[in-house]
Design a protein around this motif. Structure first.
Motif, PDB file in Angstrom:
ATOM      1  N   GLY A  18      -7.441 -90.460 -36.479  1.00 31.68           N
ATOM      2  CA  GLY A  18      -8.366 -91.052 -37.193  1.00 31.68           C
ATOM      3  C   GLY A  18      -9.731 -91.205 -36.542  1.00 31.68           C
ATOM      4  N   ILE A  19     -10.053 -90.794 -35.354  1.00 33.80           N
ATOM      5  CA  ILE A  19     -10.996 -91.143 -34.306  1.00 33.80           C
ATOM      6  C   ILE A  19     -12.152 -90.534 -35.389  1.00 33.80           C
ATOM      7  CG2 ILE A  19     -12.475 -90.440 -32.599  1.00 33.80           C
ATOM      8  CD1 ILE A  19      -9.767 -90.379 -31.011  1.00 33.80           C
ATOM      9  N   GLU A  20     -13.266 -91.558 -35.675  1.00 35.31           N
ATOM     10  CA  GLU A  20     -14.271 -91.019 -36.361  1.00 35.31           C
ATOM     11  C   GLU A  20     -15.528 -90.483 -35.766  1.00 35.31           C
ATOM     12  OE1 GLU A  20     -17.581 -93.393 -39.068  1.00 35.31           O
ATOM     13  OE2 GLU A  20     -15.506 -94.212 -39.310  1.00 35.31           O
ATOM     14  N   GLU A  21     -15.802 -89.322 -36.062  1.00 40.14           N
ATOM     15  CA  GLU A  21     -16.916 -88.640 -35.245  1.00 40.14           C
ATOM     16  C   GLU A  21     -18.204 -88.936 -36.068  1.00 40.14           C
ATOM     17  OE1 GLU A  21     -16.796 -84.683 -34.209  1.00 40.14           O
ATOM     18  OE2 GLU A  21     -14.797 -84.747 -33.910  1.00 40.14           O
ATOM     19  N   THR A  22     -19.072 -89.223 -35.089  1.00 47.21           N
ATOM     20  CA  THR A  22     -20.352 -89.719 -35.723  1.00 47.21           C
ATOM     21  C   THR A  22     -21.435 -88.362 -35.602  1.00 47.21           C
ATOM     22  OG1 THR A  22     -20.091 -92.068 -35.167  1.00 47.21           O
ATOM     23  CG2 THR A  22     -22.498 -91.272 -35.551  1.00 47.21           C
ATOM     24  N   THR A  23     -21.943 -87.922 -36.709  1.00 49.02           N
ATOM     25  CA  THR A  23     -23.081 -87.051 -36.609  1.00 49.02           C
ATOM     26  C   THR A  23     -24.312 -87.544 -36.786  1.00 49.02           C
ATOM     27  OG1 THR A  23     -21.685 -85.666 -38.077  1.00 49.02           O
ATOM     28  CG2 THR A  23     -23.766 -84.795 -37.871  1.00 49.02           C
ATOM     29  N   VAL A  24     -25.127 -87.360 -35.458  1.00 47.20           N
ATOM     30  CA  VAL A  24     -26.414 -87.736 -35.295  1.00 47.20           C
ATOM     31  C   VAL A  24     -27.279 -86.817 -35.871  1.00 47.20           C
ATOM     32  CG1 VAL A  24     -28.101 -88.582 -33.735  1.00 47.20           C
ATOM     33  CG2 VAL A  24     -25.851 -89.119 -33.439  1.00 47.20           C
ATOM     34  N   PRO A  25     -28.291 -86.948 -36.946  1.00 49.57           N
ATOM     35  CA  PRO A  25     -29.366 -86.261 -37.382  1.00 49.57           C
ATOM     36  C   PRO A  25     -30.282 -85.819 -36.424  1.00 49.57           C
ATOM     37  CG  PRO A  25     -29.292 -88.237 -38.572  1.00 49.57           C
ATOM     38  CD  PRO A  25     -28.071 -88.391 -37.422  1.00 49.57           C
ATOM     39  N   GLN A  26     -30.859 -84.779 -36.782  1.00 51.68           N
ATOM     40  CA  GLN A  26     -32.259 -84.629 -36.006  1.00 51.68           C
ATOM     41  C   GLN A  26     -33.413 -85.245 -36.701  1.00 51.68           C
ATOM     42  OE1 GLN A  26     -32.680 -82.551 -33.187  1.00 51.68           O
ATOM     43  NE2 GLN A  26     -30.574 -82.153 -32.947  1.00 51.68           N
ATOM     44  N   ILE A  27     -34.209 -85.596 -35.974  1.00 53.00           N
ATOM     45  CA  ILE A  27     -35.492 -86.305 -36.554  1.00 53.00           C
ATOM     46  C   ILE A  27     -36.630 -85.779 -36.190  1.00 53.00           C
ATOM     47  CG2 ILE A  27     -34.113 -88.654 -36.638  1.00 53.00           C
ATOM     48  CD1 ILE A  27     -36.165 -89.580 -34.489  1.00 53.00           C
ATOM     49  N   HIS A  28     -37.827 -85.778 -36.910  1.00 54.59           N
ATOM     50  CA  HIS A  28     -39.164 -85.421 -36.850  1.00 54.59           C
ATOM     51  C   HIS A  28     -39.799 -86.596 -36.912  1.00 54.59           C
ATOM     52  CE1 HIS A  28     -37.787 -81.311 -36.658  1.00 54.59           C
ATOM     53  NE2 HIS A  28     -37.258 -81.341 -37.689  1.00 54.59           N
ATOM     54  N   ILE A  29     -40.746 -86.750 -36.128  1.00 57.56           N
ATOM     55  CA  ILE A  29     -41.883 -88.036 -36.293  1.00 57.56           C
ATOM     56  C   ILE A  29     -43.176 -87.460 -36.558  1.00 57.56           C
ATOM     57  CG2 ILE A  29     -42.647 -90.249 -35.119  1.00 57.56           C
ATOM     58  CD1 ILE A  29     -40.143 -89.882 -33.406  1.00 57.56           C
ATOM     59  N   VAL A  30     -43.651 -87.719 -37.519  1.00 56.00           N
ATOM     60  CA  VAL A  30     -45.037 -87.197 -37.985  1.00 56.00           C
ATOM     61  C   VAL A  30     -46.092 -88.343 -38.329  1.00 56.00           C
ATOM     62  CG1 VAL A  30     -44.484 -84.991 -38.318  1.00 56.00           C
ATOM     63  CG2 VAL A  30     -44.422 -86.429 -40.112  1.00 56.00           C
ATOM     64  N   PRO A  31     -47.303 -88.308 -38.172  1.00 54.61           N
ATOM     65  CA  PRO A  31     -47.724 -87.623 -36.927  1.00 54.61           C
ATOM     66  C   PRO A  31     -47.381 -88.381 -35.632  1.00 54.61           C
ATOM     67  CG  PRO A  31     -49.653 -88.874 -37.893  1.00 54.61           C
ATOM     68  CD  PRO A  31     -48.297 -89.106 -38.642  1.00 54.61           C
TER      69      PRO A  31
END
Length: 105
Positions: A18-31
């Motif tokens: 039951g090890i929980e994997e964390t999915t880190v989303p990609q981010i975009h910072i604009v502007p």
């Protein structure tokens, strides 16, 4: 003569499930750079809550979004803090990622 040595070792192995994997989303910072208002766009889905902290160059947190769940876009206003370079910390579960923010006149 021969030298012989016997070493006994006991190894304890704990099985984890039951090890929980964390999915880190990609981010975009604009502007970026901007005059102080940034739009942070999350790409992909995460089942975890996301928290954004903005740190100044001395490491002091100047802005925090608190925990957000399910938001694909977040607006961050750094206009009150003036121009300069800031560090955006994204916290997802136990994972952290860092991104530079530039506030220019």
């Amino acid at each position: 003569g021969t030298c012989e040595e016997l070493v006994e070792m006991q190894v304890l192995v704990e099985l984890c499930d039951g090890i929980e994997e964390t999915t880190v989303p990609q981010i975009h910072i604009v502007p970026n750079p901007s005059s102080g208002i940034f739009e942070v766009i999350l790409e992909g889905q995460t089942t975890s809550q996301v928290e954004f902290n903005v740190l100044d160059m001395s490491g002091r947190i100047v802005h925090s979004t608190g925990r957000i769940h399910g938001a694909a876009r977040t607006s961050i206003d750094l206009q009150p803090f003036g121009r300069g370079t800031y560090l955006l910390e994204m916290v997802v579960g136990n994972s952290r990622s860092y991104h530079h923010l530039m506030v220019m006149p």
